[in-house]
Design a protein around this motif. Sequence first.
Motif, short mmCIF file in Angstrom:
data_model
loop_
_atom_site.label_atom_id
_atom_site.label_comp_id
_atom_site.label_asym_id
_atom_site.label_seq_id
_atom_site.Cartn_x
_atom_site.Cartn_y
_atom_site.Cartn_z
N ASP A 89 79.24 1.65 30.70
CA ASP A 89 78.60 2.95 30.97
C ASP A 89 79.10 3.96 29.94
O ASP A 89 80.13 3.73 29.29
CB ASP A 89 78.97 3.43 32.39
N GLU A 90 78.37 5.07 29.80
CA GLU A 90 78.80 6.11 28.85
C GLU A 90 78.82 7.46 29.53
O GLU A 90 78.11 7.69 30.52
CB GLU A 90 77.91 6.14 27.61
N ASP A 193 74.82 -0.10 32.47
CA ASP A 193 74.15 0.96 33.22
C ASP A 193 73.00 1.45 32.34
O ASP A 193 73.23 1.98 31.25
CB ASP A 193 75.12 2.10 33.56
MN MN Z 1 75.15 5.73 32.78
#
Ligand code: MN
Length: 300
Positions: A89-90, A193
């Motif tokens: 995820d980021e 994600d």
């Molecule tokens: Mn995300």
Amino acid sequence: MATITLTCDSSTIQKMQKHYQANLLNSAPYTVFVAKTANARISAYQSGKVVFQGPHAEKEAAKWGNEIASKSHSTLPEGFDTWSVIGSDEVGNGSYFGPLVVAAAYVEKSKIPELQALGVKDSKMLNDEKMKRIAPKIKRIIPYQLLIVSPQKYNAVQPHYNATTMKSVLHNQALALLEEKIQPAQPQAILIDQFATKERFLKDTKNEVRHPQTPIYTITKGEQYHIAVAAASILARVTFLEQLEQLGDSIQEVLPSGAGANVDEVAAHIINQYGIDTLARLAKMHFANTEKAIKLQKKS
Ligand code: MN
């Protein structure tokens, strides 16, 4: 006369309705819309079923094939949440101040209960304080890889990259590095994600030197489908907050996250006090906030 039935989510149905705007008929009971083109009659039902009927129903339905294939919800295999998975995820993409952080985390299936006990589940339900408390514990339990793109670096790279491509390349790199780190462990899957479709991700990264070797899945709200994404999300968020704090400390200011009006004011103050070059070390300069801050600063 052919009949094709597709099952679509509401955003696809909305897109279809817009697409067929010029061809809409009066809607019938239980439908969202009914339309008629030279190819087919299209009836979209509230249930999510979209029925194409007519001489070229297949051709008309095929227009939506990619759209539906790219929606990866419910495409995860049965029991996926119990698998050994690398999640990624980021964080920071929507924040003017601070870096862009990408995290990948490997959760071997035997570690799932331990992470659950820590409260790593739906990371979106946790506040920053809680995340800060559990991040060091997560780091002790599982292998992870963090990539931090400082604002300075971000500003240097951003003009040459589309925002989505930048994310694809960073996720790809974090995933490949973590895979190497955990060798000879064999994760069953990677879950990203979703910030773009899997097809887009693969296209964006096809010229990269490293590629993860594990099967890749992408899904929106990934943290709800595997705890590895929740863990990655927490590590990315906490790292982002730490970095934001450090950047603020460097000029004895508190830098807010996000991109709202309060951000413009802090940015204007920084330009006044330290100049625009200092701002460029702290913020993602291509955001509209830069222009707004410059205007505010001139007024003051
Ligand atoms: Mn995300």
